[in-house]
Design a protein around this motif. Sequence first.
Motif, mmCIF file in Angstrom:
data_model
loop_
_atom_site.group_PDB
_atom_site.id
_atom_site.type_symbol
_atom_site.label_atom_id
_atom_site.label_comp_id
_atom_site.label_asym_id
_atom_site.label_seq_id
_atom_site.Cartn_x
_atom_site.Cartn_y
_atom_site.Cartn_z
ATOM 1 N N LYS A 57 0.832 -1.202 0.000
ATOM 2 C CA LYS A 57 0.000 0.000 0.000
ATOM 3 C C LYS A 57 0.867 1.253 0.000
ATOM 4 N N ALA A 58 1.926 1.230 0.800
ATOM 5 C CA ALA A 58 2.809 2.394 0.904
ATOM 6 C C ALA A 58 3.503 2.678 -0.431
ATOM 7 N N THR A 59 3.958 1.635 -1.104
ATOM 8 C CA THR A 59 4.633 1.819 -2.393
ATOM 9 C C THR A 59 3.667 2.361 -3.432
ATOM 10 N N VAL A 60 2.446 1.827 -3.459
ATOM 11 C CA VAL A 60 1.444 2.321 -4.402
ATOM 12 C C VAL A 60 1.136 3.788 -4.102
ATOM 13 N N SER A 61 0.995 4.125 -2.833
ATOM 14 C CA SER A 61 0.696 5.509 -2.457
ATOM 15 C C SER A 61 1.812 6.460 -2.871
ATOM 16 N N ARG A 62 3.069 6.056 -2.622
ATOM 17 C CA ARG A 62 4.205 6.904 -3.013
ATOM 18 C C ARG A 62 4.287 7.042 -4.529
ATOM 19 N N THR A 63 4.040 5.952 -5.239
ATOM 20 C CA THR A 63 4.080 5.989 -6.698
ATOM 21 C C THR A 63 2.977 6.907 -7.234
ATOM 22 N N LEU A 64 1.781 6.821 -6.643
ATOM 23 C CA LEU A 64 0.697 7.702 -7.061
ATOM 24 C C LEU A 64 1.025 9.160 -6.759
ATOM 25 N N ASP A 65 1.702 9.411 -5.632
ATOM 26 C CA ASP A 65 2.149 10.780 -5.320
ATOM 27 C C ASP A 65 3.038 11.313 -6.435
ATOM 28 N N THR A 66 3.981 10.478 -6.866
ATOM 29 C CA THR A 66 4.914 10.878 -7.924
ATOM 30 C C THR A 66 4.170 11.144 -9.234
ATOM 31 N N LEU A 67 3.288 10.232 -9.623
ATOM 32 C CA LEU A 67 2.536 10.399 -10.871
ATOM 33 C C LEU A 67 1.602 11.611 -10.798
ATOM 34 N N GLU A 68 1.061 11.844 -9.620
ATOM 35 C CA GLU A 68 0.181 13.003 -9.450
ATOM 36 C C GLU A 68 0.972 14.305 -9.547
ATOM 37 N N SER A 69 2.196 14.302 -9.004
ATOM 38 C CA SER A 69 3.030 15.501 -9.097
ATOM 39 C C SER A 69 3.452 15.789 -10.545
ATOM 40 N N LYS A 70 3.460 14.750 -11.387
ATOM 41 C CA LYS A 70 3.773 14.922 -12.816
ATOM 42 C C LYS A 70 2.516 15.226 -13.636
ATOM 43 N N ASP A 71 1.378 15.427 -12.949
ATOM 44 C CA ASP A 71 0.088 15.713 -13.594
ATOM 45 C C ASP A 71 -0.342 14.631 -14.571
ATOM 46 N N LEU A 72 -0.031 13.371 -14.257
ATOM 47 C CA LEU A 72 -0.432 12.263 -15.118
ATOM 48 C C LEU A 72 -1.726 11.623 -14.643
ATOM 49 N N LEU A 73 -2.057 11.825 -13.380
ATOM 50 C CA LEU A 73 -3.281 11.271 -12.837
ATOM 51 C C LEU A 73 -3.737 12.124 -11.668
ATOM 52 N N GLU A 74 -4.929 11.794 -11.191
ATOM 53 C CA GLU A 74 -5.508 12.524 -10.073
ATOM 54 C C GLU A 74 -6.217 11.525 -9.170
ATOM 55 N N ARG A 75 -6.082 11.704 -7.855
ATOM 56 C CA ARG A 75 -6.810 10.872 -6.904
ATOM 57 C C ARG A 75 -8.008 11.653 -6.386
ATOM 58 N N LYS A 76 -9.165 10.998 -6.428
ATOM 59 C CA LYS A 76 -10.391 11.627 -5.937
ATOM 60 C C LYS A 76 -10.933 10.788 -4.787
ATOM 61 N N ARG A 77 -11.296 11.449 -3.716
ATOM 62 C CA ARG A 77 -11.809 10.762 -2.532
ATOM 63 C C ARG A 77 -13.197 10.224 -2.817
ATOM 64 N N ARG A 78 -13.420 8.950 -2.554
ATOM 65 C CA ARG A 78 -14.721 8.308 -2.698
ATOM 66 C C ARG A 78 -14.945 7.442 -1.463
ATOM 67 N N GLY A 79 -15.798 7.891 -0.565
ATOM 68 C CA GLY A 79 -16.070 7.123 0.642
ATOM 69 C C GLY A 79 -14.831 6.967 1.484
ATOM 70 N N MET A 80 -14.441 5.743 1.752
ATOM 71 C CA MET A 80 -13.288 5.462 2.604
ATOM 72 C C MET A 80 -11.988 5.358 1.821
#
Length: 190
Positions: free
Chosen positions: A160-183
């Motif tokens: 989970k931590a690796t996926v979260s860090r990787t998503l942080d990196t991709l999000e900082s490169k404006d390649l994706l966006e995380r949207k809160r949905r429920g939990m």
Amino acid sequence: MDVPALHGKRLLAAILFVAATLVLALQLITPTPVVVSLGQSGAETTQLGEYFTYPEVAVVAVAATLLGGSGTYLLFDDAPDGVDTETRERQQTTTPVGRGTDNADAVRGDGDGIAQPQSEAWDDTIERLHNNEKTVFTIVRDAGGKLPQRDIVEETDLSKATVSRTLDTLESKDLLERKRRGMGNVVVLT
């Protein structure tokens, strides 16, 4: 990051959850002692033990029901106030895959004056990524550009931590966006 606020029905459910938890805990911790008077004058009393009376059992049952119901509502309701289930489902099936797009084959300009289908742009992006970034981006792309974050963890050998860090990196490169949905979060390619 979109954090759902507690208001309306969600606020009421949260208050019921906390109140029911407190009532249930207090009732279970403090059962009524049973006292028996012995002797002809009733001067001697003995405590036999602690038991629940019928009214206390009723309070425990109501509190447990409220606790379960409000907890379930808070856990599974991810629609904003004023949006019914049918509207929420329609929004989920028609939500754009990327910013300003209608589907995965939408045309996107990459700044070089040549428009190309978004799936081709995603393929070009994958070629520039390395290791975990490539793995995570590919999984989201293969899912049509939108995927819950927990599904990424389940479909890879990454923590989970690796996926979260990787998503942080991709999000900082404006390649994706995380949207809160429920939990959890839904990852959407841009």
